[in-house]
Design a protein around this motif. Sequence first.
Motif, PDB file in Angstrom:
ATOM      1  N   VAL A 326       0.840  -1.200   0.000  1.00 40.36           N
ATOM      2  CA  VAL A 326       0.000   0.000   0.000  1.00 40.36           C
ATOM      3  C   VAL A 326       0.875   1.249   0.000  1.00 40.36           C
ATOM      4  O   VAL A 326       1.806   1.343   0.795  1.00 40.36           O
ATOM      5  CB  VAL A 326      -0.866  -0.002   1.282  1.00 40.36           C
ATOM      6  N   PRO A 327       0.587   2.198  -0.881  1.00 41.63           N
ATOM      7  CA  PRO A 327       1.366   3.445  -0.842  1.00 41.63           C
ATOM      8  C   PRO A 327       1.223   4.095   0.536  1.00 41.63           C
ATOM      9  O   PRO A 327       0.106   4.216   1.053  1.00 41.63           O
ATOM     10  CB  PRO A 327       0.721   4.304  -1.926  1.00 41.63           C
ATOM     11  N   PHE A 328       2.339   4.472   1.133  1.00 41.28           N
ATOM     12  CA  PHE A 328       2.325   5.059   2.470  1.00 41.28           C
ATOM     13  C   PHE A 328       1.404   6.280   2.457  1.00 41.28           C
ATOM     14  O   PHE A 328       1.480   7.131   1.573  1.00 41.28           O
ATOM     15  CB  PHE A 328       3.752   5.470   2.866  1.00 41.28           C
ATOM     16  N   GLY A 329       0.537   6.367   3.451  1.00 40.11           N
ATOM     17  CA  GLY A 329      -0.380   7.514   3.523  1.00 40.11           C
ATOM     18  C   GLY A 329      -1.791   7.117   3.116  1.00 40.11           C
ATOM     19  O   GLY A 329      -2.756   7.770   3.475  1.00 40.11           O
ATOM     20  N   GLN A 330      -1.896   6.025   2.327  1.00 38.69           N
ATOM     21  CA  GLN A 330      -3.245   5.592   1.936  1.00 38.69           C
ATOM     22  C   GLN A 330      -3.707   4.457   2.835  1.00 38.69           C
ATOM     23  O   GLN A 330      -2.887   3.752   3.418  1.00 38.69           O
ATOM     24  CB  GLN A 330      -3.222   5.100   0.496  1.00 38.69           C
ATOM     25  N   ASP A 331      -5.025   4.276   2.913  1.00 39.31           N
ATOM     26  CA  ASP A 331      -5.547   3.129   3.652  1.00 39.31           C
ATOM     27  C   ASP A 331      -5.224   1.872   2.856  1.00 39.31           C
ATOM     28  O   ASP A 331      -5.121   1.923   1.627  1.00 39.31           O
ATOM     29  CB  ASP A 331      -7.067   3.241   3.811  1.00 39.31           C
ATOM     30  N   GLY A 332      -5.080   0.768   3.564  1.00 44.16           N
ATOM     31  CA  GLY A 332      -4.709  -0.444   2.840  1.00 44.16           C
ATOM     32  C   GLY A 332      -5.500  -1.628   3.329  1.00 44.16           C
ATOM     33  O   GLY A 332      -5.971  -1.652   4.463  1.00 44.16           O
ATOM     34  N   ASP A 333      -5.630  -2.608   2.459  1.00 44.29           N
ATOM     35  CA  ASP A 333      -6.388  -3.779   2.841  1.00 44.29           C
ATOM     36  C   ASP A 333      -5.433  -4.944   3.090  1.00 44.29           C
ATOM     37  O   ASP A 333      -4.567  -5.221   2.267  1.00 44.29           O
ATOM     38  CB  ASP A 333      -7.366  -4.136   1.728  1.00 44.29           C
ATOM     39  N   PHE A 334      -5.626  -5.596   4.225  1.00 36.19           N
ATOM     40  CA  PHE A 334      -4.795  -6.757   4.520  1.00 36.19           C
ATOM     41  C   PHE A 334      -5.498  -7.985   3.983  1.00 36.19           C
ATOM     42  O   PHE A 334      -6.472  -8.456   4.552  1.00 36.19           O
ATOM     43  CB  PHE A 334      -4.566  -6.898   6.028  1.00 36.19           C
ATOM     44  N   SER A 335      -5.019  -8.487   2.854  1.00 35.59           N
ATOM     45  CA  SER A 335      -5.623  -9.707   2.331  1.00 35.59           C
ATOM     46  C   SER A 335      -4.526 -10.760   2.253  1.00 35.59           C
ATOM     47  O   SER A 335      -3.433 -10.509   1.755  1.00 35.59           O
ATOM     48  CB  SER A 335      -6.266  -9.412   0.977  1.00 35.59           C
ATOM     49  N   GLU A 336      -4.857 -11.931   2.777  1.00 37.91           N
ATOM     50  CA  GLU A 336      -3.855 -13.003   2.799  1.00 37.91           C
ATOM     51  C   GLU A 336      -3.503 -13.426   1.380  1.00 37.91           C
ATOM     52  O   GLU A 336      -2.352 -13.769   1.080  1.00 37.91           O
ATOM     53  CB  GLU A 336      -4.413 -14.182   3.598  1.00 37.91           C
ATOM     54  N   LYS A 337      -4.501 -13.361   0.514  1.00 40.65           N
ATOM     55  CA  LYS A 337      -4.268 -13.752  -0.880  1.00 40.65           C
ATOM     56  C   LYS A 337      -3.217 -12.819  -1.497  1.00 40.65           C
ATOM     57  O   LYS A 337      -2.285 -13.267  -2.175  1.00 40.65           O
ATOM     58  CB  LYS A 337      -5.591 -13.630  -1.640  1.00 40.65           C
ATOM     59  N   ALA A 338      -3.375 -11.517  -1.231  1.00 41.81           N
ATOM     60  CA  ALA A 338      -2.418 -10.548  -1.792  1.00 41.81           C
ATOM     61  C   ALA A 338      -1.024 -10.795  -1.217  1.00 41.81           C
ATOM     62  O   ALA A 338      -0.015 -10.681  -1.926  1.00 41.81           O
ATOM     63  CB  ALA A 338      -2.885  -9.135  -1.472  1.00 41.81           C
ATOM     64  N   LEU A 339      -0.972 -11.181   0.047  1.00 39.89           N
ATOM     65  CA  LEU A 339       0.327 -11.456   0.676  1.00 39.89           C
ATOM     66  C   LEU A 339       1.010 -12.638  -0.013  1.00 39.89           C
ATOM     67  O   LEU A 339       2.194 -12.584  -0.360  1.00 39.89           O
ATOM     68  CB  LEU A 339       0.120 -11.716   2.168  1.00 39.89           C
ATOM     69  N   ILE A 340       0.224 -13.699  -0.262  1.00 39.44           N
ATOM     70  CA  ILE A 340       0.820 -14.892  -0.895  1.00 39.44           C
ATOM     71  C   ILE A 340       1.306 -14.558  -2.310  1.00 39.44           C
ATOM     72  O   ILE A 340       2.382 -14.973  -2.732  1.00 39.44           O
ATOM     73  CB  ILE A 340      -0.206 -16.052  -0.911  1.00 39.44           C
ATOM     74  N   LEU A 341       0.503 -13.753  -3.018  1.00 43.25           N
ATOM     75  CA  LEU A 341       0.920 -13.368  -4.380  1.00 43.25           C
ATOM     76  C   LEU A 341       2.249 -12.620  -4.345  1.00 43.25           C
ATOM     77  O   LEU A 341       3.123 -12.845  -5.174  1.00 43.25           O
ATOM     78  CB  LEU A 341      -0.139 -12.450  -4.998  1.00 43.25           C
ATOM     79  N   ARG A 342       2.379 -11.721  -3.380  1.00 43.78           N
ATOM     80  CA  ARG A 342       3.626 -10.946  -3.247  1.00 43.78           C
ATOM     81  C   ARG A 342       4.812 -11.879  -2.995  1.00 43.78           C
ATOM     82  O   ARG A 342       5.880 -11.698  -3.555  1.00 43.78           O
ATOM     83  CB  ARG A 342       3.532  -9.963  -2.084  1.00 43.78           C
ATOM     84  N   VAL A 343       4.594 -12.861  -2.122  1.00 45.31           N
ATOM     85  CA  VAL A 343       5.702 -13.762  -1.802  1.00 45.31           C
ATOM     86  C   VAL A 343       6.093 -14.546  -3.054  1.00 45.31           C
ATOM     87  O   VAL A 343       7.262 -14.604  -3.439  1.00 45.31           O
ATOM     88  CB  VAL A 343       5.313 -14.752  -0.681  1.00 45.31           C
ATOM     89  N   ASN A 344       5.089 -15.148  -3.695  1.00 46.97           N
ATOM     90  CA  ASN A 344       5.405 -16.034  -4.813  1.00 46.97           C
ATOM     91  C   ASN A 344       5.972 -15.287  -6.004  1.00 46.97           C
ATOM     92  O   ASN A 344       6.858 -15.781  -6.692  1.00 46.97           O
ATOM     93  CB  ASN A 344       4.166 -16.829  -5.223  1.00 46.97           C
ATOM     94  N   SER A 345       5.457 -14.083  -6.236  1.00 40.72           N
ATOM     95  CA  SER A 345       5.942 -13.396  -7.429  1.00 40.72           C
ATOM     96  C   SER A 345       7.180 -12.553  -7.125  1.00 40.72           C
ATOM     97  O   SER A 345       8.245 -12.766  -7.697  1.00 40.72           O
ATOM     98  CB  SER A 345       4.773 -12.605  -8.013  1.00 40.72           C
ATOM     99  N   ASP A 346       7.081 -11.625  -6.173  1.00 45.98           N
ATOM    100  CA  ASP A 346       8.215 -10.702  -5.958  1.00 45.98           C
ATOM    101  C   ASP A 346       9.387 -11.402  -5.276  1.00 45.98           C
ATOM    102  O   ASP A 346      10.530 -11.268  -5.714  1.00 45.98           O
ATOM    103  CB  ASP A 346       7.819  -9.525  -5.049  1.00 45.98           C
ATOM    104  N   LEU A 347       9.066 -12.115  -4.188  1.00 49.87           N
ATOM    105  CA  LEU A 347      10.181 -12.628  -3.381  1.00 49.87           C
ATOM    106  C   LEU A 347      10.734 -13.930  -3.946  1.00 49.87           C
ATOM    107  O   LEU A 347      11.942 -14.084  -4.097  1.00 49.87           O
ATOM    108  CB  LEU A 347       9.731 -12.809  -1.929  1.00 49.87           C
TER     109      LEU A 347
END
Length: 647
Positions: A326-347
């Motif tokens: 989430v861009p700092f300063g904006q509200d953000g949604d904590f979704s586990e699905k988004a977290l897993i996508l970040r791990v698998n793709s970016d990391l």
Amino acid sequence: MKTFISTPIYYVNDIPHIGHAYTTLIGDMLKKYHQLLGDEVFFLTGTDEHGQKIEQSARTRGKTPKEYADTISLAFKNLWDSFGIDYDYFIRTTDDFHCHSVQVAFQKMYEKGDIYKGEYEGHYCVSCESFFTETQVIDGKCPDCGKDTTILREESYFFALSKYQEKLLAWYAACPDCILPAHKKNEVVRFVENGLNDLSITRTSFEWGIKLPASFNESKHVMYVWLDALLNYVSALGYGGDGERMDFWKQPIHIVGKDILRFHAVYWPAFLMSLGLDLPKHIYTHGWWTRDGKKMSKSIGNVIDPKEVAKAYGVEILRYFLMREVPFGQDGDFSEKALILRVNSDLSNDLGNLLNRLIGMSEKYFGGKISSANTPKYFQAELEALHTILAKLPLLMEQMQLSRYLEELWRAFVLANGAITKYEPWNLIKNNKHEECEAFLGLIANILGKASLCLYPIMPVSATKIADCLKIKISHQDYKHLVLDRALLKDFTIEKIDALFPKIDGFRLEVAPQPQAEPDKIPSKTPAPPKITPPIDTSETIEISDFTKLDIRIGTIMTACKIPKSDKLLKLQIDLGEGRYRQIVSGIAKYYAPEDLIGSQVCVLANLKPAKLMGEMSEGMILASKDEKGLSLLRATEVKSNGSKVS
Ligand code: MSP
């Protein structure tokens, strides 16, 4: 340079949740970044333990406020310790030295003529510990949290906040970055321009607070909890006591959530002016986290426990996700699905795989030895592209554009992965180009090494593992040498390590039952899609064979520059995996700065007839979409090999 960084101090009426963890992790990240810059940092966090809200919460649990505060304060401290948060002091506002410091400050403001006695009459929100006038409340409810306010009428001491209105406005004008992001600063400026009332700073209707200095002889009064709490930032440095660490109080940096910005950007600088102390350099203001699109609340049972996330995925991944998503300063949604996508793709894909490939190839071809001696001879363009990317990072960090910082940093990995596809080191070896292959692996090692230093503040453990592999020290010296001064790695033998970020194949958090949609609210038929303008012309359809005539490929932009005398055109060199760069002239200069494009992957119409534009040959076209919000280049959601077909 001495640098002071603080988180808010957390109320002890609630156990730590993901919002608290976010602020604290960002503070820790900022400390690590400043240490790379060579600063000596004092990083402060702690708990806010006085006030009517805590007194009430303790009473409902049959405990004294201090007993209650002891338990919750410890829960915060334990959590930060288990997360490896490198705070320099954990303050509690019930600490004796803090209470004394607040009394000294009160006395000083009084002597300055900024405190006077009067009577407060108005609304009070116990949940926000905040005063409101009749015109500010909405149907008797708090305009900030929506809860019922109570009407107070009590004797009170006031701080002459109105005296500071013009001085505050002058400060906002003189320091463009004192409150970031800029839109938050605008809100504060508008609030102050509308006029400031003097602030009630003592209460008489409850007892759980710091007493006034004895010389006031006012046994009924206790300090307003926000005066008490804000002063923690200087009491921790010894203000009003030994004063030993007050040399850290130069251009302090605060991290706060948007709900407590007014207290930090209006009241706090006014108190500091009254005390004759330096004003903050930055008040970095973040948004709020929701879960799966919903506000987190204990009654829905969807509050995210940071301990659970850390147990399931590790603190490193939590840090990366919170700062990248989430861009700092904006509200953000904590979704586990988004977290897993970040791990698998970016990391896992972009970073972990890259390190594995480097380890594998260097072991296979050179017994693990890596040398950059010939890297500039063969790969000067890639080194320049890398240094251009890294040079953008300091400003992004200073402006606390954290997700942009990581996005930029990831361009370095895109560059490295794209280069592997392009130069095919296995073929260099097959064709006896040993020197070039060695130089190539030197290039990849430099990209990973320099990037690991820049990643360190966000993922300290993983970045240190990468640095260890590449025989770099995470230190100010190496950061300066390799990142700021652009030196290359010395020859070394690579250390093997296990995969850094194994792919995640399923959800790991326990999900609280979500409220079901009520049957009568489920639409009985699919609603019609909204109307789109301009209309799509279906009178002249094409065959699939027409479409396949278009050869659309993914490519990486290696260089980008403006074309003199044209305000529309940029000249790009794009790697389409052809063993040479294509020059493409594109009309996107109004939407993208050239330096923002380097390292980005784009979609290219590759078999367009070459043409000259403003005297420059263009061999293709990059694809973009435009609407009333502007123009965006089309990109794949994950890094693809250069030259991959789009169909
Ligand atoms: N005690 C005051 C701060 C005094 S500082 C001198 C306070 N405490 S708090 O515990 O209620 O909040 C502390 C911080 O947590 C605030 O910055 C707040 O914005 C943040 N968060 C609380 N819930 C949050 C989310 N759901 N998401 C992100 N951060 C939020 O206010």
